[in-house]
Design an enzyme around this catalytic site. Structure first.
Site: not given
Lengths: 264, 145, 428
Positions: B109-111
């Site tokens: 999702c956001h690394g």
């Protein structure tokens, strides 16, 4: 000023729009399906071929829970016949349904029984539940196909490319046991083994049964399964748009008339 | 007066009655992970190889947002078994196993990158993957919750 | 608004009614005789279009709720039941799902128009803030509505957004548990979202009434930003504005119908046609397009709490806008420098939207590796969104206050109907 902004925005839409599609896997080739375009409709012969591929190959592992046999005879469907307004009366749908064995309860004793299917029955699933499906396929769950053509980016083109796209893995790519190399699959390694082979399915209309043909036909069939109201939608859309354009023209004329003596 | 109308939003009695899960570890090959459903959340049980354990222990002194030695994240003498709540501490996505810069987990999702001990090493997540309450019933059976 | 009503009841019944509940008078004064500036352009038609959108969403929504099942086990299948079995269900559902996007297209244009022509400046602060409240409610409604089909994006979108609130220290966890009604997004969450998704549009309708009321108290702004001074500056709402709004609505409906009938899934996401699975997150999770700029701002900030605060702050700026803008001139038509910053702002919002749809570490220019700054390559979407986020906030917090003080605007006309000598920018 604002006008310039809107032009700029429109230009950006054109440039940035396609960029939204993330791509690491190989891009599927475009296929000119008959249902594309504003007046597109499904090719019934193709849907029939696709259904046969689905039934003889895909259905061995994949469920298709959202569809009933009667849907095959719905308007736009593979076995639609305008003679039978009620899809349940369609002889093809009846005959196909009757081949299936459906779980039921005996209405007198309550014992579980098997009975011949009717057009109102859903397509039978190959496994009783998801755990069994996983266990029967080396831990990988074969996804339900009802919405497959809408549930993958790339849609039917992706499905067709994937089914016909199995290859030997390039040197340096390790393929673990239970997986297969397919450049169209994100990540490249897919649990499903190549399902199609030349002449694996015999088409009743004499079409040459190549892998590509089977893949394209079943992709079209899956698109129909995912979006059965497409024809109805496009037909209605044409009418609605014609009306709206005329109506807008009428309103524009009234607008000019109302404002003709006012500076603004 | 307003309290009942706010309190009804909180978990109901049947949700509060948390079921615990037992799992047979013999099914997990070294280096593999299983994901099971626990309280509606994914739960990771990973059978770490010696190399993965060593990599985690080696980094005990490295700078990280939520420092914790690997030894505190598994049961004593069971360094190979890591049991984690599979919910990224950033915004709750399910991290994928074996990915990221530290070969532990990577949250798509956001690394957020987690190491082989489930500790956050890079990315927006503030905390390590949570170790739930669990106990070994025998050498091959674990009870979570 | 102007205090003096010109309503003349025409028959005995309307006279009787007017003495008891003057609805006819209200309608007459607000939508017939109501004076509107004569120079309103098409950017001013989105108010009417938005009320149309709200009406369409409420009607289609009520109908869909008759067939929908708000349960984790049944939601996904009931949506497909609507699509396949309910008569014209596919049409109503596609209108509703695309209607949300149309609603946001219109609201963004409406907001940019307000921003450009200074429609938030005195005496329209309350009008603007009510608009911001509507926008917030719209976002809440759209978010909860997107959860209802219970597909993969619905589910994990709900997980991500509700977890945002968990970023707040101390109370965060309590709030998320309260919101979920459990320890994760699950059945109770879906049920309460359905209930609220049904309720909120009517709350929006209520605030819209206040918004229109406030509008009719202060009167409409116009492209010159000069208040109407005499009757020569205005025309009666009907037929002048009604016919123009009607034409704009009809054109807007052409766009709407094109999406509904020819590309109904273009604005959605393929993963939402997969039933929700709490154990697997889609590889690339993105919200609907209208949230992407805020999503990019969230991801631009490496700290969780600060990211959440930045995201809420981005909307908070809008509320404070009437007091951030120090310019004495309302309309940017006479503010050449402000125009430039405005255009950059619009482009910035667009770029943020693009960034929100990308993986943070992806390269903006393909295959070009530059150098790593702090935690990511400079040629990455995370850095692009950081730069644009910076401009987003700078626009509100620096450009608006400072530019108003230092900029020398072009001469503003005396009245709406008298053009300024030498004004070359009259046409826009």
């Amino acid at each position: 000023m604002l006008r310039k902004v809107s032009l700029l925005a429109a230009a950006l839409v054109l440039v940035a729009g396609p960029a939204f599609a993330a791509s690491e896997a190989k891009k599927p080739a475009d296929i000119a399906f008959s249902y594309e375009g504003p007046f597109g409709a499904y090719d019934q012969a193709q849907l029939q071929r696709g259904y046969k591929v689905y039934r003889e190959v895909c259905a061995a592992c994949h469920s298709m829970n959202m569809l009933s046999f009667r849907n095959l005879a719905d308007r736009g469907g593979p076995f639609y016949d305008p003679k039978y307004k009620n899809a349940n009366d369609n002889p093809y749908a009846k005959a196909i349904a009757a081949e299936a064995q459906i779980d039921d309860l005996d209405s007198e004793t309550g014992d579980p029984i098997k009975r011949a299917g009717t057009p109102a029955d859903r397509f039978p699933a190959p496994y009783p539940n998801a755990i069994a499906a996983k266990a029967g396929n080396g831990g990988a769950l074969p996804p339900d196909l009802s919405l497959m053509a809408k549930a993958r980016s790339g849609g039917p083109e992706y499905i067709a490319a994937l089914l016909a796209g199995y290859k030997d893995a390039p040197a340096g790519t390790a393929v673990p046991p239970g997986l297969n190399y397919n450049p169209y699959f994100p990540g490249g390694l897919i649990a499903m083994a190549a399902p199609l082979a030349p002449d694996k399915v015999t088409f009743d209309d004499g079409t040459k049964s190549t892998v590509k043909q089977q893949a394209t036909d079943v992709a079209a069939f899956l698109m129909w399964a995912a979006e059965p109201k497409l024809e109805e939608r496009k037909q209605m859309g044409a009418g609605v748009l014609v009306f709206l354009v005329l109506f807008s023209g009428l309103l524009y004329a009234s607008y000019r008339r109302v404002w003709r003596n006012e500076s603004h | 007066m307003a309290w009942p109308f706010i309190a009804q939003m909180n978990p109901s009695a049947d949700t509060m009655a948390l079921a615990s899960v037992e799992y047979d570890l013999t099914k997990i090959e070294p280096g593999m992970q299983v994901t099971i459903n626990w309280r509606g959340k994914p739960l990771f049980i990973r059978n770490r190889t010696q190399a993965q354990v060593d990599a985690a222990v080696k980094d005990d002194g490295a700078s990280m947002p939520d420092p914790q030695p690997d030894a505190e994240r598994h049961k004593e003498g069971k360094a190979q078994w890591l049991v984690l709540v599979g919910s990224c501490t950033h915004l709750g996505c399910v991290p994928t196993v074996g990915g990221g810069d530290y070969q532990g987990w990577f949250c798509p999702c956001h690394g957020s990158h987690y190491d082989t001990s489930g500790r956050i090493r890079k990315g927006p997540a503030p905390l390590n993957l949570v170790v739930p309450e669990y106990a070994f019933l025998s050498d091959t059976k674990v009870k979570i919750g | 608004m102007s205090g003096h009503s010109t309503y003349q009841p025409k028959n005995a019944f309307s006279r009787w009614m007017d003495a008891r509940l003057p609805v006819g008078r209200l309608v007459w004064d607000s939508f017939v005789d109501y004076p509107t500036p004569r120079n309103l352009n098409y950017w001013y038609t989105f108010g009417g279009i938005l009320s149309l959108c709200l009406g369409v969403q409420i009607i289609t929504g009520i109908v869909l709720a008759m067939h929908y099942t708000p349960s984790a086990a049944g939601a996904f299948n009931s949506v497909e039941h609507i699509m396949r079995n309910v008569n014209y269900g596919w049409l109503i559902r596609y209108i509703h799902s695309n209607g949300a996007s149309m609603f946001f297209i219109a609201v963004y244009l409406h907001m940019f128009r307000g921003l450009y022509y200074g429609s938030y400046k005195a005496p329209r602060e309350v009008l603007w803030i009510l608009g911001c409240v509507i926008y917030l409610l719209m976002m809440a409604t759209a978010f909860m509505g997107y959860v209802l089909p219970w597909g993969q994006m619905s589910f994990h979108g709900a997980v991500v957004i509700t977890n945002l609130l968990g970023a707040f220290p101390i109370v965060g966890e309590t709030i998320t548990t309260l919101l979920w009604g459990g320890f994760a997004v699950d059945e109770p969450t879906l049920k309460r979202f359905f209930s609220l998704h049904y309720l909120l549009p009517f709350v929006i309708a209520g605030v819209v009434v206040l918004h229109v009321w406030a509008l009719h108290v202060v009167g409409q702004n116009n492209p010159t930003g000069v208040e109407p001074k005499s009757k020569a500056d205005t025309v009666p709402f009907t037929p002048y504005a009604t016919v123009k709004d009607g034409f704009a609505m009809s054109v807007f409906l052409i766009l709407f119908a094109t999406f509904v009938f020819y590309m109904p899934n273009a604005l959605g996401h393929a993963d939402n046609y997969i039933a929700a699975n709490p154990l697997v997150t889609p590889a690339h999770i993105v919200p609907e397009w209208y949230f992407l700029p805020f999503y990019a701002i969230l991801r631009a900030v490496p700290d969780k709490l600060m990211g959440v605060l930045a995201m809420f702050g981005a909307i908070g700026c809008l509320f404070a806008l009437p007091w951030l803008d120090t310019s004495k001139v309302k309309s940017m038509r006479y503010r050449p420098q402000a125009q430039l910053y405005f255009v950059i702002f619009v482009v910035t919002c667009w770029i943020l939207g693009v960034c929100g749809g990308k993986l943070p570490d992806d390269h903006v220019i393909p295959h070009l590796k530059t150098f790593t700054l702090f935690d990511a390559d400079l040629n990455s979407y995370v850095w692009l969104s950081r730069i644009t986020t910076l401009y987003y906030f700078a626009y509100f917090l620096v450009v608006m206050p400072v530019l108003g003080l230092v900029e020398k605007p072009r001469p503003v006309p005396e009245t709406i109907s008298s053009p300024v000598l030498g004004d070359s920018d009259k046409k826009d």
